[in-house]
Design an enzyme around this catalytic site. Structure first.
Site, PDB file in Angstrom:
ATOM      1  N   GLY A 199      31.420  15.084  43.385  1.00 51.80           N
ATOM      2  CA  GLY A 199      31.355  14.204  44.548  1.00 51.80           C
ATOM      3  C   GLY A 199      30.228  13.204  44.587  1.00 51.80           C
ATOM      4  N   GLU A 236      30.687  20.293  39.469  1.00 51.61           N
ATOM      5  CA  GLU A 236      31.822  19.706  38.734  1.00 51.61           C
ATOM      6  C   GLU A 236      31.822  18.185  38.858  1.00 51.61           C
ATOM      7  OE1 GLU A 236      34.965  21.542  40.936  1.00 51.61           O
ATOM      8  OE2 GLU A 236      34.854  23.393  39.825  1.00 51.61           O
ATOM      9  N   PRO A 237      30.825  17.509  38.320  1.00 50.30           N
ATOM     10  CA  PRO A 237      30.793  16.050  38.462  1.00 50.30           C
ATOM     11  C   PRO A 237      31.824  15.359  37.569  1.00 50.30           C
ATOM     12  CG  PRO A 237      28.992  16.812  37.064  1.00 50.30           C
ATOM     13  CD  PRO A 237      29.706  18.045  37.540  1.00 50.30           C
ATOM     14  N   GLY A 238      32.443  14.327  38.105  1.00 51.43           N
ATOM     15  CA  GLY A 238      33.374  13.522  37.313  1.00 51.43           C
ATOM     16  C   GLY A 238      32.885  12.089  37.268  1.00 51.43           C
ATOM     17  N   ARG A 239      33.010  11.436  38.434  1.00 54.32           N
ATOM     18  CA  ARG A 239      32.667  10.015  38.541  1.00 54.32           C
ATOM     19  C   ARG A 239      31.240   9.727  38.049  1.00 54.32           C
ATOM     20  NH1 ARG A 239      35.130   6.790  42.438  1.00 54.32           N
ATOM     21  NH2 ARG A 239      35.696   8.666  43.574  1.00 54.32           N
ATOM     22  N   ARG A 294      42.646   1.459  42.275  1.00 56.07           N
ATOM     23  CA  ARG A 294      41.659   1.900  43.263  1.00 56.07           C
ATOM     24  C   ARG A 294      41.430   0.890  44.389  1.00 56.07           C
ATOM     25  NH1 ARG A 294      37.074   2.719  42.459  1.00 56.07           N
ATOM     26  NH2 ARG A 294      36.737   4.444  43.888  1.00 56.07           N
ATOM     27  N   CYS A 314      54.418  -6.844  40.641  1.00 54.92           N
ATOM     28  CA  CYS A 314      55.175  -7.441  41.742  1.00 54.92           C
ATOM     29  C   CYS A 314      54.795  -6.812  43.068  1.00 54.92           C
ATOM     30  CB  CYS A 314      56.657  -7.258  41.479  1.00 54.92           C
ATOM     31  SG  CYS A 314      57.201  -8.349  40.209  1.00 54.92           S
ATOM     32  N   GLU A 315      53.572  -6.961  43.466  1.00 56.01           N
ATOM     33  CA  GLU A 315      53.062  -6.487  44.752  1.00 56.01           C
ATOM     34  C   GLU A 315      51.983  -7.474  45.170  1.00 56.01           C
ATOM     35  OE1 GLU A 315      53.648  -3.434  46.430  1.00 56.01           O
ATOM     36  OE2 GLU A 315      55.140  -2.904  44.907  1.00 56.01           O
TER      37      GLU A 315
END
Ligand SMILES: Cc1ncc(COP(=O)(O)O)c(C=O)c1O
Length: 434
Positions: A246, A290-293, A330, A361-362
Protein backbone atom coordinates in the site's frame (compact mmCIF):
# COMPACT_ATOMS: atom_id res chain seq x y z
CA UNK A 1 11.95 13.52 -14.00
CA UNK A 2 11.27 10.33 -12.10
CA UNK A 3 13.73 7.48 -11.66
CA UNK A 4 17.09 7.22 -13.35
CA UNK A 5 16.57 9.49 -16.39
CA UNK A 6 18.82 12.01 -18.11
CA UNK A 7 18.91 14.04 -21.31
CA UNK A 8 21.84 13.35 -23.66
CA UNK A 9 23.71 15.61 -26.10
CA UNK A 10 21.18 14.79 -28.87
CA UNK A 11 18.40 16.14 -26.61
CA UNK A 12 17.09 12.57 -26.31
CA UNK A 13 15.81 11.06 -23.11
CA UNK A 14 17.91 8.29 -21.59
CA UNK A 15 16.60 5.74 -19.13
CA UNK A 16 19.36 3.99 -17.16
CA UNK A 17 21.85 5.41 -19.71
CA UNK A 18 20.03 3.97 -22.73
CA UNK A 19 18.62 6.31 -25.39
CA UNK A 20 14.85 5.84 -25.69
CA UNK A 21 14.91 6.70 -29.40
CA UNK A 22 17.24 3.76 -30.02
CA UNK A 23 14.98 1.54 -27.90
CA UNK A 24 11.90 2.61 -29.87
CA UNK A 25 13.66 1.91 -33.17
CA UNK A 26 15.04 -1.45 -32.11
CA UNK A 27 12.02 -2.90 -30.28
CA UNK A 28 9.08 -0.92 -31.71
CA UNK A 29 6.33 0.83 -29.79
CA UNK A 30 4.37 0.82 -27.59
CA UNK A 31 6.75 -0.80 -25.14
CA UNK A 32 7.13 -1.10 -21.38
CA UNK A 33 10.67 -0.33 -20.27
CA UNK A 34 12.05 -1.09 -16.80
CA UNK A 35 15.27 -0.09 -15.10
CA UNK A 36 16.31 -3.35 -13.42
CA UNK A 37 18.76 -1.72 -11.02
CA UNK A 38 15.98 0.48 -9.61
CA UNK A 39 13.74 -2.52 -8.98
CA UNK A 40 16.51 -4.39 -7.20
CA UNK A 41 17.44 -1.27 -5.23
CA UNK A 42 13.93 -0.82 -3.86
CA UNK A 43 13.77 -4.51 -2.89
CA UNK A 44 17.08 -4.15 -1.05
CA UNK A 45 15.93 -0.93 0.61
CA UNK A 46 12.96 -2.80 2.10
CA UNK A 47 15.09 -5.65 3.40
CA UNK A 48 17.84 -3.39 4.73
CA UNK A 49 15.35 -1.17 6.55
CA UNK A 50 13.76 -4.18 8.23
CA UNK A 51 17.15 -5.60 9.16
CA UNK A 52 17.89 -2.33 10.99
CA UNK A 53 14.62 -2.25 12.94
CA UNK A 54 13.25 -5.76 13.36
CA UNK A 55 14.50 -9.31 13.75
CA UNK A 56 11.92 -11.64 12.31
CA UNK A 57 10.42 -10.36 9.03
CA UNK A 58 9.69 -11.19 5.40
CA UNK A 59 9.17 -8.85 2.48
CA UNK A 60 6.84 -10.40 -0.11
CA UNK A 61 6.68 -8.66 -3.47
CA UNK A 62 3.05 -8.27 -4.60
CA UNK A 63 3.14 -9.81 -8.07
CA UNK A 64 -0.12 -8.19 -9.10
CA UNK A 65 1.79 -4.94 -9.61
CA UNK A 66 3.93 -6.48 -12.38
CA UNK A 67 4.85 -10.11 -12.94
CA UNK A 68 6.57 -12.22 -15.56
CA UNK A 69 9.05 -15.09 -15.45
CA UNK A 70 12.12 -12.87 -15.25
CA UNK A 71 10.55 -10.82 -12.47
CA UNK A 72 10.05 -14.05 -10.50
CA UNK A 73 13.78 -14.70 -10.94
CA UNK A 74 14.65 -11.24 -9.61
CA UNK A 75 12.34 -11.66 -6.60
CA UNK A 76 13.98 -15.01 -5.87
CA UNK A 77 17.51 -13.63 -6.24
CA UNK A 78 16.73 -10.70 -3.94
CA UNK A 79 15.45 -13.09 -1.25
CA UNK A 80 11.93 -11.77 -1.20
CA UNK A 81 8.77 -13.81 -0.89
CA UNK A 82 6.08 -13.49 -3.55
CA UNK A 83 2.42 -12.61 -3.06
CA UNK A 84 0.16 -14.13 -5.73
CA UNK A 85 -3.55 -13.60 -6.08
CA UNK A 86 -4.73 -16.14 -8.62
CA UNK A 87 -4.00 -19.55 -10.03
CA UNK A 88 -2.41 -17.82 -13.01
CA UNK A 89 0.07 -15.85 -10.92
CA UNK A 90 0.79 -18.97 -8.87
CA UNK A 91 1.33 -21.00 -12.04
CA UNK A 92 3.72 -18.40 -13.44
CA UNK A 93 5.73 -18.38 -10.21
CA UNK A 94 5.72 -22.15 -9.94
CA UNK A 95 6.78 -22.70 -13.54
CA UNK A 96 9.52 -20.06 -13.10
CA UNK A 97 10.98 -22.27 -10.34
CA UNK A 98 10.07 -19.79 -7.65
CA UNK A 99 10.27 -21.69 -4.32
CA UNK A 100 6.66 -22.50 -3.39
CA UNK A 101 7.48 -22.23 0.32
CA UNK A 102 8.01 -18.49 -0.25
CA UNK A 103 4.67 -17.92 -2.00
CA UNK A 104 1.74 -16.22 -0.24
CA UNK A 105 -1.54 -17.19 -1.88
CA UNK A 106 -4.33 -14.60 -1.77
CA UNK A 107 -7.77 -14.19 -3.31
CA UNK A 108 -11.29 -13.41 -2.12
CA UNK A 109 -12.81 -16.12 -4.31
CA UNK A 110 -10.24 -18.81 -4.99
CA UNK A 111 -11.70 -21.30 -7.44
CA UNK A 112 -11.62 -25.06 -7.00
CA UNK A 113 -9.08 -25.35 -9.81
CA UNK A 114 -6.83 -22.78 -8.13
CA UNK A 115 -7.17 -24.39 -4.72
CA UNK A 116 -6.35 -27.83 -6.14
CA UNK A 117 -3.23 -26.59 -7.92
CA UNK A 118 -1.87 -24.81 -4.83
CA UNK A 119 -2.66 -27.72 -2.51
CA UNK A 120 -0.87 -30.08 -4.87
CA UNK A 121 2.27 -28.03 -5.40
CA UNK A 122 2.55 -26.41 -1.97
CA UNK A 123 2.59 -22.88 -0.62
CA UNK A 124 4.34 -20.73 2.00
CA UNK A 125 1.19 -19.09 3.38
CA UNK A 126 -2.40 -19.51 2.28
CA UNK A 127 -4.44 -16.44 3.18
CA UNK A 128 -8.01 -17.45 4.04
CA UNK A 129 -10.40 -14.68 3.04
CA UNK A 130 -13.85 -15.99 4.04
CA UNK A 131 -15.73 -18.53 6.13
CA UNK A 132 -16.72 -20.38 2.98
CA UNK A 133 -13.10 -20.63 1.86
CA UNK A 134 -12.18 -22.07 5.25
CA UNK A 135 -14.82 -24.78 4.96
CA UNK A 136 -13.55 -25.72 1.47
CA UNK A 137 -9.94 -25.77 2.59
CA UNK A 138 -10.65 -27.86 5.68
CA UNK A 139 -12.08 -30.62 3.53
CA UNK A 140 -9.65 -30.32 0.67
CA UNK A 141 -6.50 -30.23 2.82
CA UNK A 142 -7.73 -33.32 4.63
CA UNK A 143 -8.51 -35.01 1.32
CA UNK A 144 -5.03 -34.21 0.02
CA UNK A 145 -3.42 -35.29 3.34
CA UNK A 146 -1.45 -32.07 3.64
CA UNK A 147 -1.01 -29.45 6.34
CA UNK A 148 -1.33 -25.90 5.06
CA UNK A 149 0.25 -22.91 6.85
CA UNK A 150 -2.47 -20.27 6.94
CA UNK A 151 -3.04 -16.60 7.65
CA UNK A 152 -6.50 -15.02 7.92
CA UNK A 153 -7.28 -11.82 6.09
CA UNK A 154 -9.14 -9.40 8.34
CA UNK A 155 -10.78 -6.07 7.53
CA UNK A 156 -9.52 -3.80 10.29
CA UNK A 157 -11.97 -0.98 9.48
CA UNK A 158 -9.36 1.59 8.48
CA UNK A 159 -9.95 4.25 5.84
CA UNK A 160 -6.58 5.02 4.20
CA UNK A 161 -7.97 8.09 2.35
CA UNK A 162 -6.96 6.88 -1.08
CA UNK A 163 -9.14 6.28 -4.16
CA UNK A 164 -12.30 4.30 -3.28
CA UNK A 165 -11.46 1.59 -5.85
CA UNK A 166 -8.13 0.86 -4.14
CA UNK A 167 -9.43 1.04 -0.57
CA UNK A 168 -9.67 -2.49 0.77
CA UNK A 169 -9.59 -2.51 4.56
CA UNK A 170 -12.77 -0.61 5.42
CA UNK A 171 -15.63 -2.40 7.20
CA UNK A 172 -17.66 -2.42 3.99
CA UNK A 173 -15.30 -4.45 1.78
CA UNK A 174 -15.48 -7.55 -0.37
CA UNK A 175 -12.15 -8.64 1.10
CA UNK A 176 -11.45 -10.47 4.30
CA UNK A 177 -13.19 -11.45 7.51
CA UNK A 178 -15.07 -8.79 9.38
CA UNK A 179 -14.21 -8.01 12.97
CA UNK A 180 -17.92 -7.33 13.52
CA UNK A 181 -19.96 -9.83 15.53
CA UNK A 182 -16.91 -11.99 16.20
CA UNK A 183 -16.85 -13.31 12.62
CA UNK A 184 -13.06 -13.24 12.33
CA UNK A 185 -12.32 -14.84 15.68
CA UNK A 186 -14.92 -17.58 15.24
CA UNK A 187 -13.49 -18.45 11.84
CA UNK A 188 -9.93 -18.65 13.15
CA UNK A 189 -11.06 -20.67 16.15
CA UNK A 190 -12.67 -23.19 13.81
CA UNK A 191 -9.39 -23.62 11.93
CA UNK A 192 -7.53 -24.38 15.18
CA UNK A 193 -9.44 -27.61 15.51
CA UNK A 194 -8.06 -29.00 12.24
CA UNK A 195 -4.82 -30.93 12.08
CA UNK A 196 -4.58 -30.02 8.38
CA UNK A 197 -4.20 -26.29 8.94
CA UNK A 198 -1.32 -24.65 10.74
CA UNK A 199 -2.71 -21.33 11.95
CA UNK A 200 0.18 -18.84 11.76
CA UNK A 201 -1.43 -15.44 12.01
CA UNK A 202 -3.44 -12.64 10.49
CA UNK A 203 -3.24 -10.40 7.46
CA UNK A 204 -4.65 -7.07 6.38
CA UNK A 205 -4.19 -4.85 3.35
CA UNK A 206 -5.89 -1.51 3.78
CA UNK A 207 -5.42 -0.05 0.30
CA UNK A 208 -2.94 1.20 -2.22
CA UNK A 209 -1.14 4.46 -3.12
CA UNK A 210 -1.35 5.63 0.52
CA UNK A 211 0.53 8.85 1.22
CA UNK A 212 0.63 9.00 5.03
CA UNK A 213 1.87 6.64 7.71
CA UNK A 214 -1.06 7.05 10.04
CA UNK A 215 -3.46 4.47 8.46
CA UNK A 216 -0.71 1.83 8.43
CA UNK A 217 0.02 2.45 12.11
CA UNK A 218 -3.66 2.36 13.02
CA UNK A 219 -4.07 -0.91 11.12
CA UNK A 220 -1.06 -2.45 12.90
CA UNK A 221 -2.55 -1.47 16.25
CA UNK A 222 -6.04 -2.85 15.46
CA UNK A 223 -4.51 -6.11 14.26
CA UNK A 224 -2.28 -6.52 17.32
CA UNK A 225 -5.17 -5.81 19.67
CA UNK A 226 -7.17 -8.46 17.84
CA UNK A 227 -4.27 -10.93 18.22
CA UNK A 228 -4.07 -10.14 21.92
CA UNK A 229 -7.83 -10.58 22.44
CA UNK A 230 -7.68 -13.85 20.59
CA UNK A 231 -4.87 -15.08 22.82
CA UNK A 232 -6.80 -14.14 25.95
CA UNK A 233 -10.00 -15.84 24.79
CA UNK A 234 -8.61 -18.98 23.21
CA UNK A 235 -5.12 -19.33 24.73
CA UNK A 236 -3.55 -19.43 21.25
CA UNK A 237 -0.78 -17.07 20.15
CA UNK A 238 -0.95 -15.92 16.55
CA UNK A 239 2.72 -15.56 15.68
CA UNK A 240 2.60 -13.74 12.35
CA UNK A 241 1.28 -10.35 11.31
CA UNK A 242 1.12 -9.53 7.61
CA UNK A 243 0.34 -5.85 7.02
CA UNK A 244 -0.05 -6.11 3.23
CA UNK A 245 1.25 -3.46 0.85
CA UNK A 246 0.00 0.00 0.00
CA UNK A 247 2.86 2.48 0.30
CA UNK A 248 2.29 5.16 -2.32
CA UNK A 249 4.79 6.65 -4.76
CA UNK A 250 5.00 9.92 -6.70
CA UNK A 251 3.77 9.95 -10.28
CA UNK A 252 4.60 13.62 -10.81
CA UNK A 253 7.73 15.68 -10.11
CA UNK A 254 5.74 17.99 -7.86
CA UNK A 255 4.76 15.03 -5.63
CA UNK A 256 8.32 13.80 -5.03
CA UNK A 257 8.22 14.77 -1.34
CA UNK A 258 4.62 13.81 -0.65
CA UNK A 259 5.14 10.14 0.16
CA UNK A 260 6.99 8.55 3.07
CA UNK A 261 10.18 6.85 1.87
CA UNK A 262 10.52 3.07 2.17
CA UNK A 263 12.92 3.32 5.18
CA UNK A 264 10.60 5.81 6.94
CA UNK A 265 7.60 3.54 6.40
CA UNK A 266 9.43 0.42 7.57
CA UNK A 267 10.86 2.14 10.62
CA UNK A 268 7.45 3.52 11.61
CA UNK A 269 5.60 0.21 11.38
CA UNK A 270 8.36 -1.67 13.22
CA UNK A 271 8.32 0.95 15.98
CA UNK A 272 4.54 0.78 16.26
CA UNK A 273 4.47 -3.01 16.40
CA UNK A 274 7.14 -3.02 19.11
CA UNK A 275 5.32 -0.36 21.17
CA UNK A 276 1.93 -2.07 21.02
CA UNK A 277 3.44 -5.50 21.73
CA UNK A 278 5.22 -4.09 24.73
CA UNK A 279 2.04 -2.50 26.03
CA UNK A 280 0.12 -5.76 25.60
CA UNK A 281 3.01 -8.01 26.66
CA UNK A 282 2.50 -9.79 23.35
CA UNK A 283 5.49 -11.63 21.86
CA UNK A 284 6.81 -9.80 18.79
CA UNK A 285 5.19 -11.49 15.79
CA UNK A 286 7.02 -12.27 12.60
CA UNK A 287 6.22 -9.20 10.51
CA UNK A 288 5.40 -9.51 6.81
CA UNK A 289 4.76 -6.75 4.27
CA UNK A 290 3.65 -7.11 0.65
CA UNK A 291 4.76 -4.05 -1.32
CA UNK A 292 4.01 -3.92 -5.04
CA UNK A 293 3.79 -0.40 -6.39
CA UNK A 294 6.62 0.98 -4.25
CA UNK A 295 8.97 -1.65 -5.71
CA UNK A 296 8.26 -1.37 -9.42
CA UNK A 297 6.41 1.78 -10.28
CA UNK A 298 9.23 4.29 -10.57
CA UNK A 299 11.36 1.81 -12.47
CA UNK A 300 8.86 1.55 -15.32
CA UNK A 301 8.01 3.82 -18.25
CA UNK A 302 6.01 3.31 -21.43
CA UNK A 303 7.40 4.37 -24.79
CA UNK A 304 4.90 5.31 -27.49
CA UNK A 305 5.07 6.77 -30.97
CA UNK A 306 2.94 9.85 -31.70
CA UNK A 307 0.52 9.50 -34.64
CA UNK A 308 -2.45 11.79 -35.19
CA UNK A 309 -2.14 15.33 -33.87
CA UNK A 310 -5.42 17.19 -34.05
CA UNK A 311 -6.34 20.73 -33.05
CA UNK A 312 -9.89 21.63 -32.08
CA UNK A 313 -9.60 25.42 -32.52
CA UNK A 314 -9.94 27.32 -29.29
CA UNK A 315 -10.61 24.10 -27.37
CA UNK A 316 -7.77 21.59 -27.23
CA UNK A 317 -4.97 19.88 -29.13
CA UNK A 318 -5.12 16.08 -29.11
CA UNK A 319 -1.91 14.08 -29.42
CA UNK A 320 -2.72 10.42 -30.11
CA UNK A 321 -0.22 7.66 -29.40
CA UNK A 322 -0.06 4.05 -30.59
CA UNK A 323 -1.35 2.62 -27.27
CA UNK A 324 -3.72 3.94 -24.62
CA UNK A 325 -6.15 2.49 -22.11
CA UNK A 326 -5.28 -1.02 -23.30
CA UNK A 327 -1.74 -0.74 -21.92
CA UNK A 328 -2.55 1.81 -19.19
CA UNK A 329 -6.14 1.82 -17.91
CA UNK A 330 -5.28 3.73 -14.74
CA UNK A 331 -6.42 7.16 -15.87
CA UNK A 332 -9.81 5.91 -17.01
CA UNK A 333 -10.16 3.72 -13.88
CA UNK A 334 -9.01 6.05 -11.12
CA UNK A 335 -8.22 9.36 -12.77
CA UNK A 336 -4.53 8.59 -12.22
CA UNK A 337 -2.14 11.41 -13.19
CA UNK A 338 1.01 10.92 -15.25
CA UNK A 339 3.80 13.03 -16.70
CA UNK A 340 5.51 12.50 -20.03
CA UNK A 341 8.39 13.71 -22.20
CA UNK A 342 9.11 13.73 -25.89
CA UNK A 343 11.97 11.26 -25.96
CA UNK A 344 13.46 12.60 -29.21
CA UNK A 345 13.12 16.33 -28.30
CA UNK A 346 13.07 16.60 -24.54
CA UNK A 347 13.75 20.32 -24.40
CA UNK A 348 12.23 22.56 -27.00
CA UNK A 349 10.10 25.54 -27.83
CA UNK A 350 7.34 26.44 -28.06
CA UNK A 351 5.64 24.46 -25.32
CA UNK A 352 2.06 23.59 -26.15
CA UNK A 353 -0.70 22.51 -23.81
CA UNK A 354 -2.06 19.23 -25.18
CA UNK A 355 -4.07 16.14 -24.23
CA UNK A 356 -2.32 12.80 -24.72
CA UNK A 357 -4.87 10.22 -25.82
CA UNK A 358 -4.84 6.64 -26.99
CA UNK A 359 -6.09 4.86 -30.10
CA UNK A 360 -9.09 3.04 -28.57
CA UNK A 361 -12.72 3.66 -29.47
CA UNK A 362 -13.57 5.38 -26.20
CA UNK A 363 -13.56 9.10 -25.53
CA UNK A 364 -12.33 8.23 -22.05
CA UNK A 365 -9.19 6.71 -23.58
CA UNK A 366 -6.99 9.46 -22.21
CA UNK A 367 -3.50 9.01 -20.78
CA UNK A 368 -2.85 12.61 -19.73
CA UNK A 369 -5.69 15.17 -20.01
CA UNK A 370 -3.36 18.20 -19.91
CA UNK A 371 0.37 18.48 -20.29
CA UNK A 372 2.88 20.94 -21.76
CA UNK A 373 5.09 19.41 -24.44
CA UNK A 374 7.29 20.98 -27.15
CA UNK A 375 4.81 20.97 -30.05
CA UNK A 376 4.40 17.21 -30.55
CA UNK A 377 4.20 15.95 -34.14
CA UNK A 378 3.61 12.61 -35.81
CA UNK A 379 6.65 10.36 -35.43
CA UNK A 380 7.78 11.77 -32.08
CA UNK A 381 8.62 9.32 -29.32
CA UNK A 382 6.54 9.94 -26.20
CA UNK A 383 7.64 8.53 -22.85
CA UNK A 384 5.11 8.28 -20.01
CA UNK A 385 6.83 7.90 -16.64
CA UNK A 386 5.88 5.83 -13.60
CA UNK A 387 4.04 3.04 -15.40
CA UNK A 388 5.85 0.14 -13.73
CA UNK A 389 2.95 -0.93 -11.52
CA UNK A 390 -0.53 -2.01 -12.57
CA UNK A 391 -0.02 -1.25 -16.27
CA UNK A 392 1.35 -4.43 -17.85
CA UNK A 393 -0.67 -6.47 -15.35
CA UNK A 394 -3.91 -4.59 -16.11
CA UNK A 395 -3.43 -4.43 -19.88
CA UNK A 396 -6.25 -5.67 -22.11
CA UNK A 397 -6.89 -6.51 -25.73
CA UNK A 398 -9.79 -4.09 -26.09
CA UNK A 399 -10.33 -3.27 -29.78
CA UNK A 400 -8.05 -6.27 -30.39
CA UNK A 401 -5.00 -4.18 -29.78
CA UNK A 402 -1.99 -6.40 -29.06
CA UNK A 403 -0.38 -5.87 -25.65
CA UNK A 404 3.11 -4.32 -25.67
CA UNK A 405 6.30 -6.22 -24.94
CA UNK A 406 8.53 -5.53 -21.95
CA UNK A 407 12.23 -4.77 -21.93
CA UNK A 408 14.56 -4.55 -18.97
CA UNK A 409 17.56 -2.22 -19.02
CA UNK A 410 20.67 -3.34 -17.23
CA UNK A 411 24.30 -2.23 -17.48
CA UNK A 412 23.53 -0.10 -20.53
CA UNK A 413 21.87 -2.98 -22.39
CA UNK A 414 18.23 -3.66 -23.26
CA UNK A 415 16.81 -7.19 -23.02
CA UNK A 416 13.39 -8.27 -24.24
CA UNK A 417 11.77 -10.17 -21.37
CA UNK A 418 8.16 -10.34 -22.56
CA UNK A 419 7.65 -10.36 -26.30
CA UNK A 420 5.01 -8.05 -27.74
CA UNK A 421 1.75 -9.71 -28.74
CA UNK A 422 1.16 -10.23 -32.44
CA UNK A 423 -2.11 -10.19 -34.39
CA UNK A 424 -1.64 -13.95 -34.59
CA UNK A 425 -1.74 -14.19 -30.76
CA UNK A 426 -5.04 -12.35 -30.80
CA UNK A 427 -6.89 -14.97 -32.85
CA UNK A 428 -5.10 -18.06 -31.54
CA UNK A 429 -7.90 -19.11 -29.12
CA UNK A 430 -10.81 -18.68 -31.52
CA UNK A 431 -12.84 -21.72 -32.58
CA UNK A 432 -15.49 -21.89 -35.32
CA UNK A 433 -18.08 -24.52 -34.32
CA UNK A 434 -18.97 -27.11 -36.94
C1 LIG B 1 -3.34 -8.33 -0.49
C2 LIG B 1 -2.51 -7.32 -1.17
N1 LIG B 1 -1.21 -7.22 -0.82
C3 LIG B 1 -0.40 -6.32 -1.42
C4 LIG B 1 -0.85 -5.46 -2.40
C5 LIG B 1 0.11 -4.50 -3.04
O1 LIG B 1 -0.25 -3.20 -2.83
P1 LIG B 1 0.70 -2.01 -3.36
O2 LIG B 1 1.00 -2.28 -4.77
O3 LIG B 1 -0.11 -0.81 -3.15
O4 LIG B 1 1.92 -2.04 -2.50
C6 LIG B 1 -2.19 -5.53 -2.78
C7 LIG B 1 -2.73 -4.62 -3.82
O5 LIG B 1 -3.85 -4.51 -4.11
C8 LIG B 1 -3.05 -6.47 -2.15
O6 LIG B 1 -4.33 -6.61 -2.49
Amino acid sequence: MLGNKTVNAKNHLEIANVDVVDIAEKFGTPLYVFDEALIRASMRTYREAFTRHYTDFEVAYAGKAFLCSYMCQIVREENLWLDVVSGGEYYLAYTSDFPTERIIFHGNNKTEEERKLVLKEGVGRWVIDSEWELSCLLEEAKGASVTVPVLFRLTPGIDPHTHAYITTGKIDSKFGLSLLEGIAEKTIKKALDSSHLEVRGVHCHIGSQIDTLEPFLKAAEVMLRFMDDFRRKYGYTLVELDLGGGLGVPYLDQDQDRFPSIPTYVEAICKKVKEVCQELSYPLPRLIVEPGRSIVNLAGSTIYRVGTVKEVPGVRKYVAVDGGMTDNPRHILYGAKYQAWLGNRVKGDPLERVAVVGKCCESGDVLIPEIELPAPCPGDVLVVEGTGAYNHSMASNYNLIPRPGVIFLKDGKAELIVRPESFCDLVRRDIIPE
